[in-house]
Write an enzyme that holds these catalytic residues in place. Structure first.
Site, mmCIF file in Angstrom:
data_model
loop_
_atom_site.group_PDB
_atom_site.id
_atom_site.type_symbol
_atom_site.label_atom_id
_atom_site.label_comp_id
_atom_site.label_asym_id
_atom_site.label_seq_id
_atom_site.Cartn_x
_atom_site.Cartn_y
_atom_site.Cartn_z
ATOM 1 N N GLN A 265 -6.192 -3.625 -2.951
ATOM 2 C CA GLN A 265 -6.263 -5.091 -2.831
ATOM 3 C C GLN A 265 -7.565 -5.500 -2.161
ATOM 4 O O GLN A 265 -8.219 -6.469 -2.581
ATOM 5 C CB GLN A 265 -5.072 -5.613 -2.016
ATOM 6 C CG GLN A 265 -3.703 -5.240 -2.538
ATOM 7 C CD GLN A 265 -3.466 -5.664 -3.968
ATOM 8 O OE1 GLN A 265 -3.836 -6.769 -4.374
ATOM 9 N NE2 GLN A 265 -2.851 -4.789 -4.743
ATOM 10 N N TYR B 41 3.144 -0.360 -3.360
ATOM 11 C CA TYR B 41 3.213 -0.626 -4.792
ATOM 12 C C TYR B 41 2.538 -1.923 -5.207
ATOM 13 O O TYR B 41 2.180 -2.730 -4.381
ATOM 14 C CB TYR B 41 4.631 -0.501 -5.337
ATOM 15 C CG TYR B 41 5.737 -1.410 -4.877
ATOM 16 C CD1 TYR B 41 7.042 -1.128 -5.268
ATOM 17 C CD2 TYR B 41 5.539 -2.539 -4.097
ATOM 18 C CE1 TYR B 41 8.100 -1.936 -4.893
ATOM 19 C CE2 TYR B 41 6.585 -3.350 -3.724
ATOM 20 C CZ TYR B 41 7.870 -3.047 -4.122
ATOM 21 O OH TYR B 41 8.912 -3.855 -3.744
ATOM 22 N N GLU B 42 2.327 -2.042 -6.512
ATOM 23 C CA GLU B 42 1.491 -3.091 -7.119
ATOM 24 C C GLU B 42 0.049 -2.999 -6.618
ATOM 25 O O GLU B 42 -0.666 -4.006 -6.515
ATOM 26 C CB GLU B 42 2.061 -4.493 -6.860
ATOM 27 C CG GLU B 42 3.493 -4.677 -7.272
ATOM 28 C CD GLU B 42 3.789 -4.158 -8.672
ATOM 29 O OE1 GLU B 42 2.896 -4.217 -9.524
ATOM 30 O OE2 GLU B 42 4.912 -3.683 -8.898
ATOM 31 N N GLY B 43 -0.406 -1.796 -6.351
ATOM 32 C CA GLY B 43 -1.751 -1.566 -5.853
ATOM 33 C C GLY B 43 -1.741 -1.457 -4.340
ATOM 34 O O GLY B 43 -1.347 -2.403 -3.650
#
Length: 595
Positions: A446, A439-441
């Site tokens: 990244q 999650y969060e990419g």
């Protein structure tokens, strides 16, 4: 179950001896400047709360989970009371604006506390962490009237917050989102649509939840250029901040997950809900990145916190568990020796230690940058901090979550068969930390962000500044020559492979995607190597000055040597993989996947 003990000695080492936060705080503007004694007192209180209140609820949250019924979610026993105590003690407002009820301390203090919370109880910590991200986003992008309506009860912990991006059909491709926003005469908007994977989207901890929702205003351009950001309270809020009727926000279900069972991951439906525009129309993704960047650093700490927790559990077990004989023997009075004497167990424990403590160094380095970003004394200082943070954030998120997962698996391995059994708690750590790489990419995202937007886009300027800093340290350090040279070799390779990628990607459209993960890992291994070499120098200086804390500093020195000799060489493998290009992935026809 592992018994979490906040690593206060190492926290102090990184914060004060390696990064000198006390002096750093004196150079900030617009926030309080705690001295070393105040810093220690705050951290010690946070440690007590994490150890005594949150850690005992960790297994409860995992085993009981969140329960959904008729659109309502109940959290595990003890979670709501712990949240009220956390809020009452002022932790949510630690680094928030005093104008809205915060304490105005530097953000880095919040980072230190966040690590301890996550080691003790990751799932519980997400409720407060997501609220903190919402507060930061509202503080930066809401107008003055909306800030006054929403921020005080959120900082006080009466209300919480979330981030609502993902939809079932689009995942990370936000340009495909369908949630709509229709303008109303009073300046508000009517929000319609559904979001999935919304952590802490519905619960019984607070009386209201402020959702930050990405949606497309009717008639807006397609793709990401037509996305706007809205604050959508679960319950309506009048201009005086009083709660009103339900606001057309409902929880359709909660997800049944591999881990973090104590946090409700929700499907949220918005049926004509009243929302308030944050920032400019059609620039919602820009505004949301305030939240996303803060969350990426928070996720990196979640993973590092799990590395710490797994290391603590494995170390205790390895000291007690008797299996076979070691050379030399450790317990001649017993039929077998503690497994900590076996070379391969030491490899696993030292890897965990190197990741947990090296990850702490990187996390606090980023925290120091966040301090400067928000409270640097001059525009130049703030701009430099923004440039360095932009480079470090994807590395921290990607590398620390990968190594946090590795550390958790090693913790299970140290326990052997017992690690696979629920009662020991090690398998929960492995299940809970797994989400951090997603999650969060995802970590490939990244890596792509790092390589395209943070390295190639500016011609490598930000990277060159970092590499120059590392090389300057290498040339002036008192560290062992062989360790300094090992790091220098990797820095040279980092620069050279970055330049090769710049040139080769001009004729290979798939090279960035094929290299992104390996490039991220190469950066992470080298950057942590730099921090470990710095830590070794601080330790040597302390020993030379006659410190009585001999075992601690010797441990730092020897762990640095282990990292630079045993783990840093992994960076060269990632370089080799990058240089194979993309043909070995993309020339393969679909028929190669036939079974």
């Amino acid at each position: 179950m592992p018994s979490y003990k906040a690593p206060l000695r190492d926290i102090t080492f990184v914060a004060q001896e390696l990064l000198d936060l006390s002096s750093h705080y004196q150079q900030l503007a617009g926030c309080e400047a705690p001295d070393a004694a105040t810093f220690a007192a705050i951290v010690e209180e946070g440690a007590k709360f994490a150890e005594q209140v949150l850690a005992p609820l960790n297994a409860v949250g995992d085993q009981h989970g969140c329960q959904w019924q008729d659109g309502k979610v109940s959290t595990p026993p003890g979670f709501a009371d712990a949240f009220k105590r956390f809020a009452a003690n002022g932790w949510l407002g630690l680094d928030k604006d005093p104008a809205y009820g915060g304490q105005g301390l530097p953000p880095s203090l919040g980072f230190v506390n966040h690590e301890m919370v996550c080691s003790a109880n990751h799932a519980w910590g997400m409720y407060g962490n997501l609220t903190g991200g919402a507060i930061s986003t509202l503080s930066e992008h809401a107008d003055a009237a909306l800030r006054q309506r929403l921020l005080p009860p959120m900082i006080a912990g009466r209300w919480s917050g979330t981030m609502c991006l993902t939809e079932a059909h689009c995942g990370s491709d936000l340009g495909l989102l369908r949630t709509s926003a229709r303008p109303e005469a009073d300046g508000s908007y009517r929000i319609n649509g559904s979001k999935i994977f919304i952590s802490a989207g519905e619960h019984d901890l607070t009386e209201n939840i402020v959702h930050l929702v990405l949606a497309r205003i009717e008639g807006a351009p397609a793709g990401v250029k037509g996305i706007s950001l809205f604050a959508v309270p679960k319950r309506q809020v009048d201009e005086a901040g009083n709660l009103g009727q339900p606001n057309g926000v409902s929880c359709g279900a909660i997800e049944h997950k591999m881990g973090i069972h104590g946090n409700a991951t929700c499907v949220l439906n918005f049926d004509g809900a009243t929302g308030y525009l944050l920032g400019e129309a059609n620039r919602g993704l820009n505004a949301m990145f305030t939240y996303i960047n803060e969350s990426r650093l928070a996720v990196s700490q979640q993973a590092q916190a799990h590395a710490e927790a797994s290391f603590q559990g494995a170390l205790t077990y390895a000291r007690d568990r008797l299996q076979m004989r070691t050379t030399p023997r450790l317990r001649a009075d017993q039929p077998a020796d503690p497994i900590i004497g076996h070379a391969d167990v030491r490899r696993m424990l030292l890897t965990q230690k190197a990741y947990a403590e090296g990850g702490r160094m990187l996390a606090y380095t980023c925290a120091k940058g966040v301090d400067l970003l928000h409270h640097g004394a001059t525009p130049g200082v703030r701009q430099a901090a923004a440039r360095r943070l932009a480079l470090l954030t994807p590395i921290a998120k990607g590398f620390l979550t990968e190594t946090g997962n590795e550390a958790a698996q090693l913790g299970i391995q140290v326990f052997g068969g017992h690690g696979f059994i629920r009662e020991w708690g090690m398998e929960q750590i492995a299940r809970d930390v797994r989400i951090t790489a997603i999650y969060e990419g995802t970590n490939t995202i990244q890596g792509i962000d790092l390589l395209t937007r943070k390295v190639l886009a500016d011609g490598g300027e930000a990277l060159s500044e970092l590499l120059a800093e590392i090389e300057t340290f290498i040339h002036t350090t008192s560290a062992s020559a062989d360790l300094a040279q090992a790091l220098h070799d990797r820095v040279i390779a980092w620069r050279e492979v970055s330049e090769w990628l710049r040139d080769a990607s001009a004729t290979d459209a798939n090279l960035v995607g094929a290299s992104a993960y390996d490039y991220l890992m190469l950066c992470g291994y080298t950057l942590i190597g730099y921090l470990w070499l710095r830590a070794a120098c601080v330790a040597e200086q302390a020993l030379a000055a006659g410190s009585e804390d001999i075992a601690f500093y010797q441990g730092k020195r020897e762990t640095a040597r282990f990292y630079l000799q045993r783990l840093l060489p992994r960076a060269s493998l990632h370089e080799t993989l990058i240089r194979t290009g993309s043909d070995n992935l993309m020339r393969i026809s679909d028929s190669a996947f036939a079974r």
